[in-house]
Design a protein around this motif. Structure first.
Motif, PDB file in Angstrom:
ATOM      1  N   SER A  71       0.745  -1.142   0.157  1.00 42.68           N
ATOM      2  CA  SER A  71      -0.005   0.097  -0.008  1.00 42.68           C
ATOM      3  C   SER A  71       0.831   1.380   0.022  1.00 42.68           C
ATOM      4  O   SER A  71       2.053   1.232   0.336  1.00 42.68           O
ATOM      5  CB  SER A  71      -0.928   0.066   1.294  1.00 42.68           C
ATOM      6  N   THR A  72       0.172   2.493  -0.318  1.00 39.80           N
ATOM      7  CA  THR A  72       0.857   3.765  -0.255  1.00 39.80           C
ATOM      8  C   THR A  72       0.526   4.424   0.998  1.00 39.80           C
ATOM      9  O   THR A  72       0.051   5.647   1.060  1.00 39.80           O
ATOM     10  CB  THR A  72       0.642   4.314  -1.403  1.00 39.80           C
TER      11      THR A  72
ATOM     12  N   ASN B 194      -2.921   6.298  -6.787  1.00 38.95           N
ATOM     13  CA  ASN B 194      -3.660   6.135  -5.580  1.00 38.95           C
ATOM     14  C   ASN B 194      -5.106   6.627  -5.516  1.00 38.95           C
ATOM     15  O   ASN B 194      -5.712   7.132  -4.587  1.00 38.95           O
ATOM     16  CB  ASN B 194      -2.837   7.084  -4.432  1.00 38.95           C
TER      17      ASN B 194
ATOM     18  N   GLN C 120      -8.858   6.443  -5.103  1.00 35.69           N
ATOM     19  CA  GLN C 120      -9.838   5.898  -4.089  1.00 35.69           C
ATOM     20  C   GLN C 120     -11.223   6.130  -4.310  1.00 35.69           C
ATOM     21  O   GLN C 120     -11.436   7.121  -4.621  1.00 35.69           O
ATOM     22  CB  GLN C 120      -9.236   6.094  -2.578  1.00 35.69           C
TER      23      GLN C 120
ATOM     24  N   PRO D  36      -5.124   3.195   0.134  1.00 36.14           N
ATOM     25  CA  PRO D  36      -4.686   3.473  -0.939  1.00 36.14           C
ATOM     26  C   PRO D  36      -3.526   2.420  -1.781  1.00 36.14           C
ATOM     27  O   PRO D  36      -2.642   2.058  -0.941  1.00 36.14           O
ATOM     28  CB  PRO D  36      -3.935   4.684  -0.958  1.00 36.14           C
TER      29      PRO D  36
ATOM     30  N   TRP E 106      -0.587   2.187  -5.292  1.00 39.22           N
ATOM     31  CA  TRP E 106       0.126   2.651  -6.308  1.00 39.22           C
ATOM     32  C   TRP E 106      -0.557   2.406  -7.520  1.00 39.22           C
ATOM     33  O   TRP E 106      -0.657   3.514  -8.265  1.00 39.22           O
ATOM     34  CB  TRP E 106       1.513   2.018  -6.365  1.00 39.22           C
TER      35      TRP E 106
END
Length: 551
Positions: free
Chosen positions: A128-129, A320, A322, A413, A415
């Motif tokens: 995840s980021t 990212n 969302q 989020p 990438w």
């Protein structure tokens, strides 16, 4: 030939752009707002169950135009196809003056303090980021309060022990209880939960020259004929125009942001309502076109200074993406639950937004807005016939005997959830269209399953004889709660804008909409977009008065 120069050009008139235009115009700046849609009157859109912003079976009432605005969607197997606004893969936002605030359900939530520091709370989640916001709930608090007052919010969140600090209650009392409220509240209390009257950007009493809500069923997905539902189109945009400093140009499709040899924004090129290419010079530019279209404009704005698009030196623009998995459960009852009192959504709990073992976040749960008959078909359990005698029997038995409890869940989020420019497909004006690709993090799916189970337990306690869970799939998330593609941060190498929504490498270019959300909370994001717009645009005014933004 360029048009006369203005101080600021704002692209988009929704939750972010409408607020920004108002703050700048009231501070004395000359402002032009470019909106790709038109200004709708609610009286011209008949209450058609098949054509509204939630269902879109036969079209999208508030745009964007079906034929002129295609996109390309790539599924998890790599298959790509052209999609139109009525299809869920499009991730459409309303395209009109006021944007999504014309047809939204108007839930008006503050994010929780924890939502601004997800990385600190839950650590680095693999693949995840996930990151903290560079601002806190305390930074946003005064602007949440301002948005609640100036846009207009009703409700009573005093019984919610999980809310962030507040200096005063909401400016309007809650709507009177509905039958669903009366059924769900005692069940929540029996479970040890903390139900309360959810906040809505709707007049529960006459306010600011507009009447109170008429409580009709055609609310979410439709315009409000009385103006009781509060959006930028009937609050801050009229104020901006009233200053004499703001021009609004509907049906204006922006092609790119223009920059000079120093890398400063000099204005925009756009197609006007007659499809003529125009140049609007400005000392500063604000993108407020939503998380898909604002990212697209940055990517389209290529030059010698920005060969990969403005703000995209480190490949973060469009990443990212969302939305929200909107999961929960449907309960079917033996007694009537439907009283036809709109807008429907009225009771909520926040017991599961955080503190869920093994999960990073959670989400709010509330009863759903009134389901029109064509929408109720989509809530039927798997295997229910979609036509014929058995279908009609199901509709007759359960349309007035069901309750839906759902909520937007905190998404993690990643990438590769992203928007790009498609290399082949172009829109009506010859501009490369968006290409959407990627999926959801497994943690997002786990959170969604958890929320569905909790919604089901609430409905069973309320007396549902049957319960059907609504779970999320692994595909790309965007929808009308789209966010994250131009995230804010302190490090230009891992973000697109700074804490004040200024693009790191372009000192007079700002992105003020949900694009900048680092995470998207477990709530409908509209109030957070508005509050952040009040906050960021005040900073723009300070910089302007200090002389730092003038060309």
């Amino acid at each position: 030939m360029p048009l006369p120069r203005v101080d600021a050009v704002v692209i988009g008139s929704g939750a972010g752009g409408g607020v920004t235009a108002c703050v700048l115009a009231e501070a004395g700046l000359s402002v032009v707002v470019l909106e790709r849609g038109r200004w709708h009157s609610p009286f011209e859109e008949r209450k058609d169950d098949l054509v509204n912003q939630r269902n879109a079976s036969l079209g999208v009432a508030y745009g964007p135009d079906e034929e002129r605005n295609p996109r390309v969607f790539v599924d998890l197997e790599g298959r790509e196809r052209v999609v139109r606004p009525r299809q869920w893969q499009y991730s459409a936002n309303a395209s009109c003056v006021g944007g999504g605030t014309v047809s939204y359900g108007a839930q008006a939530w503050r994010f929780m303090p924890q939502d601004f520091r997800m990385r600190s709370l839950y650590g680095a989640i693999e693949n995840s980021t996930l990151e903290d916001w560079p601002i806190s709930y305390d930074d946003m608090g005064p602007f949440y309060e301002r948005a609640e007052d100036e846009i207009g919010v009703c409700g009573d969140v005093s019984a919610d022990p999980f809310k962030g600090p507040r200096r005063k209650p909401l400016p309007m009392p809650p709507m009177s209880p509905t039958r669903e409220y009366e059924i769900l509240k005692p069940a929540a209390l029996k479970l040890g939960l903390h139900p309360f009257d959810l906040p809505l950007a709707i007049n529960s009493v006459p306010r600011n020259g507009r009447s109170a809500c008429m409580r009709i069923r055609w609310c979410v997905g439709f315009g409000c004929e009385t103006g009781a539902k509060n959006g930028t189109h009937n609050t801050v945009i009229p104020r901006a125009l009233g200053t004499g400093n703001c021009q609004l140009r509907p049906r204006s499709v922006v092609k790119e942001v223009l920059v000079d040899d120093r890398g400063r924004a000099t204005g925009v090129e756009y197609f006007d309502e007659d499809d003529r290419l125009q140049e609007q010079p400005a000392d500063l530019v604000v993108l407020s076109a939503g998380a898909t279209e604002s990212a697209r404009l940055l990517l389209l704005s290529k030059s010698r200074s920005f060969p990969r698009g403005i703000g995209n030196r480190h490949d973060w623009v469009g990443r990212n993406l969302q939305g929200h998995t909107y999961t929960g459960a449907v309960g079917f009852f033996e007694q009537e639950t439907f009283d036809d009192v709109g807008p429907g959504a009225c009771i909520a709990i926040c017991d599961y937004n955080h503190g869920n073992r093994g999960l990073a976040g959670g989400g709010m749960l509330a009863n759903e807005f009134i389901r029109l008959p064509v929408q109720f078909v989509g809530f039927a359990p798997p295997g229910t016939p979609r036509w014929g005698t058995e279908h009609k029997d199901f509709m007759r038995r359960y349309y007035r005997r069901h309750i839906v409890v759902v909520g937007p869940t905190q998404e993690i989020p990643i990438w590769d959830a992203r928007v790009q420019l498609d290399p082949k497909v172009r829109d009506y004006w010859g501009i490369p269209v968006l290409r959407l690709s990627g999926g959801r993090h497994q943690q997002s799916l786990d959170i969604s399953d958890h929320q569905a189970e909790k919604a089901a337990a609430w409905l069973r306690e309320a007396g549902a004889s049957q319960v059907h869970l609504r779970r999320a799939g692994p595909g790309l998330s965007g929808g009308q709660h789209q966010a994250g593609t131009c995230r804010m941060g302190s490090d230009p190498k891992t973000s697109v804008v700074d804490r004040n929504c200024r693009v790191h490498e372009t000192p007079n270019l700002f992105v003020i909409d949900a694009s900048v959300h680092v995470t998207n909370g477990g709530f409908n994001p509209a109030l957070t977009i508005m509050a952040n717009a009040f906050r960021a645009s005040e900073q723009v005014v300070k910089s302007w008065k200090g002389g730092g933004l003038r060309g």
